[in-house]
Design a protein around this motif. Structure first.
Motif, PDB file in Angstrom:
ATOM      1  N   GLN A 216       0.879  -1.166   0.000  1.00  0.00           N
ATOM      2  CA  GLN A 216       0.000   0.000   0.000  1.00  0.00           C
ATOM      3  C   GLN A 216       0.918   1.217   0.000  1.00  0.00           C
ATOM      4  OE1 GLN A 216      -2.744  -2.022   3.288  1.00  0.00           O
ATOM      5  NE2 GLN A 216      -3.737  -0.188   2.455  1.00  0.00           N
ATOM      6  N   PRO A 217       1.063   1.877  -1.127  1.00  0.00           N
ATOM      7  CA  PRO A 217       2.099   2.899  -1.252  1.00  0.00           C
ATOM      8  C   PRO A 217       1.818   4.191  -0.492  1.00  0.00           C
ATOM      9  CG  PRO A 217       0.778   2.781  -3.245  1.00  0.00           C
ATOM     10  CD  PRO A 217       0.350   1.643  -2.385  1.00  0.00           C
ATOM     11  N   ASP A 218       0.590   4.414  -0.121  1.00  0.00           N
ATOM     12  CA  ASP A 218       0.236   5.658   0.551  1.00  0.00           C
ATOM     13  C   ASP A 218      -0.002   5.404   2.033  1.00  0.00           C
ATOM     14  OD1 ASP A 218      -1.721   6.024  -2.338  1.00  0.00           O
ATOM     15  OD2 ASP A 218       0.148   7.097  -1.952  1.00  0.00           O
ATOM     16  N   ALA A 219       0.856   5.969   2.870  1.00  0.00           N
ATOM     17  CA  ALA A 219       0.699   5.777   4.312  1.00  0.00           C
ATOM     18  C   ALA A 219      -0.467   6.609   4.848  1.00  0.00           C
ATOM     19  CB  ALA A 219       1.979   6.156   5.035  1.00  0.00           C
ATOM     20  N   ARG A 220      -0.619   7.809   4.294  1.00  0.00           N
ATOM     21  CA  ARG A 220      -1.676   8.707   4.746  1.00  0.00           C
ATOM     22  C   ARG A 220      -2.338   9.366   3.547  1.00  0.00           C
ATOM     23  NH1 ARG A 220      -1.431  10.578  10.140  1.00  0.00           N
ATOM     24  NH2 ARG A 220       0.317   9.698  11.299  1.00  0.00           N
ATOM     25  N   VAL A 221      -3.634   9.521   3.640  1.00  0.00           N
ATOM     26  CA  VAL A 221      -4.388  10.238   2.616  1.00  0.00           C
ATOM     27  C   VAL A 221      -5.355  11.169   3.331  1.00  0.00           C
ATOM     28  CG1 VAL A 221      -6.113  10.015   0.795  1.00  0.00           C
ATOM     29  CG2 VAL A 221      -4.199   8.412   0.886  1.00  0.00           C
ATOM     30  N   THR A 222      -5.366  12.411   2.895  1.00  0.00           N
ATOM     31  CA  THR A 222      -6.314  13.387   3.451  1.00  0.00           C
ATOM     32  C   THR A 222      -7.238  13.864   2.338  1.00  0.00           C
ATOM     33  OG1 THR A 222      -4.708  14.118   5.101  1.00  0.00           O
ATOM     34  CG2 THR A 222      -6.568  15.578   4.665  1.00  0.00           C
ATOM     35  N   VAL A 223      -8.518  13.805   2.603  1.00  0.00           N
ATOM     36  CA  VAL A 223      -9.507  14.244   1.609  1.00  0.00           C
ATOM     37  C   VAL A 223     -10.572  15.088   2.305  1.00  0.00           C
ATOM     38  CG1 VAL A 223      -9.203  12.281   0.068  1.00  0.00           C
ATOM     39  CG2 VAL A 223     -10.871  12.139   1.914  1.00  0.00           C
TER      40      VAL A 223
ATOM     41  N   THR B 149      -3.328   2.217   5.097  1.00  0.00           N
ATOM     42  CA  THR B 149      -3.390   3.624   4.712  1.00  0.00           C
ATOM     43  C   THR B 149      -4.330   4.336   5.673  1.00  0.00           C
ATOM     44  OG1 THR B 149      -3.027   3.178   2.353  1.00  0.00           O
ATOM     45  CG2 THR B 149      -4.041   5.294   2.937  1.00  0.00           C
ATOM     46  N   ARG B 150      -3.796   5.344   6.334  1.00  0.00           N
ATOM     47  CA  ARG B 150      -4.618   6.121   7.272  1.00  0.00           C
ATOM     48  C   ARG B 150      -5.324   7.213   6.488  1.00  0.00           C
ATOM     49  NH1 ARG B 150      -4.860   6.533  12.644  1.00  0.00           N
ATOM     50  NH2 ARG B 150      -2.983   5.229  12.866  1.00  0.00           N
ATOM     51  N   VAL B 151      -6.640   7.225   6.580  1.00  0.00           N
ATOM     52  CA  VAL B 151      -7.451   8.209   5.856  1.00  0.00           C
ATOM     53  C   VAL B 151      -8.028   9.212   6.839  1.00  0.00           C
ATOM     54  CG1 VAL B 151      -9.527   8.556   4.468  1.00  0.00           C
ATOM     55  CG2 VAL B 151      -8.019   6.615   3.998  1.00  0.00           C
TER      56      VAL B 151
END
Lengths: 115, 112
Positions: free
Chosen positions: B6-13, B106-108
């Motif tokens: 999972q290449p994205d550790a964190r995603v903010t939307v 991935t932390r969203v």
């Protein structure tokens, strides 16, 4: 249905002490899994029982860790002589294990802290 | 050996925006694939799973995932996120339908 029950939810032990973690699977589920979750290593498989028989313990550390499933209603994970690096959240899951794409239902975990 | 990335550790939307979480796997055949979500201080909950058939899989809470054999991927999507979707999302695979190999998660974070 209460889901997978894990006790205790939190446990603090001193270095060198023993820790026993309990898991009660969902009634009617024949497979029980144990996983360990840490910040550094993420979620790691430890061991797996089917109909109370050990099937795969390839993820278990060779020393100090053992798991049993004496009856269909509970499984235990025992850690002897706990070390600080054993600190983690230990997750138990159960599934029907009917041979298809089984869903594993996870308990809330036991957070173990070794001081 | 199998693995999940999972290449994205964190995603903010922002709330109401779309979300895509990437997952790539490594395995010699087509494995069973799963997406789980973990809310704070709770266990893992299954969002959806795939083994065969339609490569687009529908899950709970309007999540869906698309399997691509050519790309060895199983990306998760949601058209419009809610603040309650803030959580950690795990992609996982199982060669035989039993023990799971997880990605790092991935932390969203959904901003109001």
């Amino acid at each position: 249905n209460a889901g997978v029950i894990q006790t205790p939810r939190h446990k603090v032990t001193g270095k060198g002490q023993e820790a026993t973690l309990w898991c009660e699977p969902i009634s009617g589920h024949s497979a029980v899994f144990w996983y360990r979750q840490t910040i550094v290593q993420g979620l790691e498989f430890l061991t797996y029982f089917r109909n109370q028989a050990p099937i795969d313990d390839s993820g278990m550390p060779k020393e100090r860790f053992s798991a049993q499933m004496p009856n269909q209603s509970h499984s235990t994970l025992k850690i002897q002589s706990t070390q600080p690096q054993d600190s983690a959240v230990y997750l138990c899951a159960s599934s029907l294990d009917w041979g298809g794409v089984d869903t594993q239902y996870f308990g809330p975990g036991t957070r173990l802290l070794v001081l | 050996a199998q693995s999940v990335t999972q290449p994205d550790a964190r995603v903010t939307v922002s709330e109401g925006a779309s979300l895509q979480l990437r997952c790539k796997y490594s395995y010699s055949a087509t494995p069973y694939l799963f997406w789980y979500v973990q809310y704070p201080r709770q266990g893992l909950q299954l969002l959806l799973k795939y083994y065969s058939g339609d490569p687009v899989v529908q899950g709970v809470n309007s999540f869906e995932a698309e399997f691509s054999k050519s790309n060895s991927s199983f990306h998760l999507q949601k058209a419009s996120v809610h603040w309650s979707d803030s959580a950690v999302y795990f992609c996982a695979l199982s060669p035989g339908g039993n023990k799971l190999t997880f990605g790092i998660g991935t932390r969203v974070l959904v901003r109001p």
